[in-house]
Design a protein around this motif. Structure first.
Motif, PDB file in Angstrom:
ATOM      1  N   ARG A 177      58.935   1.300  -5.111  1.00 49.13           N
ATOM      2  CA  ARG A 177      60.214   1.254  -5.839  1.00 49.13           C
ATOM      3  C   ARG A 177      60.457   2.563  -6.580  1.00 49.13           C
ATOM      4  O   ARG A 177      61.594   3.052  -6.652  1.00 49.13           O
ATOM      5  CB  ARG A 177      60.222   0.078  -6.800  1.00 49.13           C
ATOM      6  CG  ARG A 177      60.433  -1.262  -6.122  1.00 49.13           C
ATOM      7  CD  ARG A 177      60.712  -2.376  -7.111  1.00 49.13           C
ATOM      8  NE  ARG A 177      59.706  -2.485  -8.147  1.00 49.13           N
ATOM      9  CZ  ARG A 177      58.608  -3.242  -8.072  1.00 49.13           C
ATOM     10  NH1 ARG A 177      58.378  -3.952  -7.002  1.00 49.13           N
ATOM     11  NH2 ARG A 177      57.749  -3.285  -9.075  1.00 49.13           N
ATOM     12  N   VAL A 217      66.900   3.027   0.839  1.00 47.06           N
ATOM     13  CA  VAL A 217      67.097   1.630   1.240  1.00 47.06           C
ATOM     14  C   VAL A 217      65.897   1.133   2.045  1.00 47.06           C
ATOM     15  O   VAL A 217      65.398   0.022   1.824  1.00 47.06           O
ATOM     16  CB  VAL A 217      68.408   1.472   2.041  1.00 47.06           C
ATOM     17  CG1 VAL A 217      68.475   0.130   2.729  1.00 47.06           C
ATOM     18  CG2 VAL A 217      69.600   1.662   1.131  1.00 47.06           C
ATOM     19  N   LEU A 218      65.420   1.956   2.971  1.00 41.03           N
ATOM     20  CA  LEU A 218      64.261   1.566   3.776  1.00 41.03           C
ATOM     21  C   LEU A 218      63.009   1.384   2.915  1.00 41.03           C
ATOM     22  O   LEU A 218      62.253   0.425   3.099  1.00 41.03           O
ATOM     23  CB  LEU A 218      64.007   2.607   4.866  1.00 41.03           C
ATOM     24  CG  LEU A 218      65.005   2.628   6.013  1.00 41.03           C
ATOM     25  CD1 LEU A 218      64.702   3.782   6.957  1.00 41.03           C
ATOM     26  CD2 LEU A 218      64.977   1.321   6.762  1.00 41.03           C
ATOM     27  N   ARG A 225      62.931   0.655  -0.279  1.00 38.69           N
ATOM     28  CA  ARG A 225      63.120  -0.564  -1.071  1.00 38.69           C
ATOM     29  C   ARG A 225      62.856  -1.812  -0.235  1.00 38.69           C
ATOM     30  O   ARG A 225      62.279  -2.788  -0.708  1.00 38.69           O
ATOM     31  CB  ARG A 225      64.541  -0.600  -1.632  1.00 38.69           C
ATOM     32  CG  ARG A 225      64.563  -0.485  -3.132  1.00 38.69           C
ATOM     33  CD  ARG A 225      65.970  -0.638  -3.699  1.00 38.69           C
ATOM     34  NE  ARG A 225      66.412   0.666  -4.148  1.00 38.69           N
ATOM     35  CZ  ARG A 225      67.394   1.383  -3.613  1.00 38.69           C
ATOM     36  NH1 ARG A 225      68.093   0.914  -2.620  1.00 38.69           N
ATOM     37  NH2 ARG A 225      67.701   2.545  -4.094  1.00 38.69           N
ATOM     38  N   SER A 226      63.257  -1.785   1.026  1.00 38.16           N
ATOM     39  CA  SER A 226      63.007  -2.914   1.923  1.00 38.16           C
ATOM     40  C   SER A 226      61.519  -3.121   2.152  1.00 38.16           C
ATOM     41  O   SER A 226      61.025  -4.250   2.109  1.00 38.16           O
ATOM     42  CB  SER A 226      63.669  -2.695   3.276  1.00 38.16           C
ATOM     43  OG  SER A 226      65.004  -2.376   3.144  1.00 38.16           O
ATOM     44  N   VAL A 227      60.801  -2.040   2.385  1.00 39.99           N
ATOM     45  CA  VAL A 227      59.357  -2.131   2.594  1.00 39.99           C
ATOM     46  C   VAL A 227      58.678  -2.633   1.319  1.00 39.99           C
ATOM     47  O   VAL A 227      57.737  -3.432   1.381  1.00 39.99           O
ATOM     48  CB  VAL A 227      58.783  -0.773   3.039  1.00 39.99           C
ATOM     49  CG1 VAL A 227      57.265  -0.771   3.013  1.00 39.99           C
ATOM     50  CG2 VAL A 227      59.278  -0.425   4.427  1.00 39.99           C
ATOM     51  N   GLY A 242      59.983  -4.660  -0.913  1.00 43.05           N
ATOM     52  CA  GLY A 242      60.257  -6.093  -0.993  1.00 43.05           C
ATOM     53  C   GLY A 242      59.396  -6.893  -0.029  1.00 43.05           C
ATOM     54  O   GLY A 242      58.860  -7.947  -0.384  1.00 43.05           O
ATOM     55  N   LEU A 243      59.257  -6.391   1.191  1.00 44.02           N
ATOM     56  CA  LEU A 243      58.406  -7.065   2.167  1.00 44.02           C
ATOM     57  C   LEU A 243      56.949  -7.070   1.722  1.00 44.02           C
ATOM     58  O   LEU A 243      56.247  -8.072   1.867  1.00 44.02           O
ATOM     59  CB  LEU A 243      58.523  -6.391   3.533  1.00 44.02           C
ATOM     60  CG  LEU A 243      59.810  -6.647   4.291  1.00 44.02           C
ATOM     61  CD1 LEU A 243      59.854  -5.782   5.551  1.00 44.02           C
ATOM     62  CD2 LEU A 243      59.930  -8.103   4.656  1.00 44.02           C
TER      63      LEU A 243
END
Length: 109
Positions: free
Chosen positions: A11, A63-64, A66-68, A70-71
């Motif tokens: 993050r 964005v990518l 942040r997605s990783v 979250g996952l």
């Protein structure tokens, strides 16, 4: 590179990408404005275009990342839930008996 970044570090990296995109945009606008002031329209357009492309790429990376993050956080939560469930089954705790909604529907551990 053997260190696996934590969700918090990911993050932070996403925030850094976002800040860099804003800084690149601000620098591009300032530089393009100076070019326009000096009557260099072609160079100003090139600078605006490159700045937009760099900013868009940095925002996409943010964005990518942040997605990783979250996952990764979700996988960590699932992993801890599975450890608790498996630990209760091994010890013969409450999840092995009356509180198990999946009793009889899964292979033994």
């Amino acid at each position: 590179m053997e260190h696996i970044p934590s969700p918090k570090e990911l993050r932070t990296a996403a925030r850094a990408c976002t800040l860099l995109a804003y800084a690149a945009g601000l620098a591009g606008v300032a530089g393009g404005t100076l070019m326009l002031r000096d009557d260099e329209l072609a160079m100003a357009l090139v600078l605006y275009t490159v700045t937009f492309a760099v900013g868009a790429a940095l925002m996409g990376v943010a964005v990518l990342v942040r997605s990783v993050a979250g996952l990764s956080l979700q996988l960590h939560r699932v992993e801890s839930d599975v450890r608790v469930l498996v630990g209760d089954r091994v010890r013969g705790g409450p999840a092995a008996d009356e509180h198990d909604p999946w009793r009889g529907h899964h292979p033994p551990y």
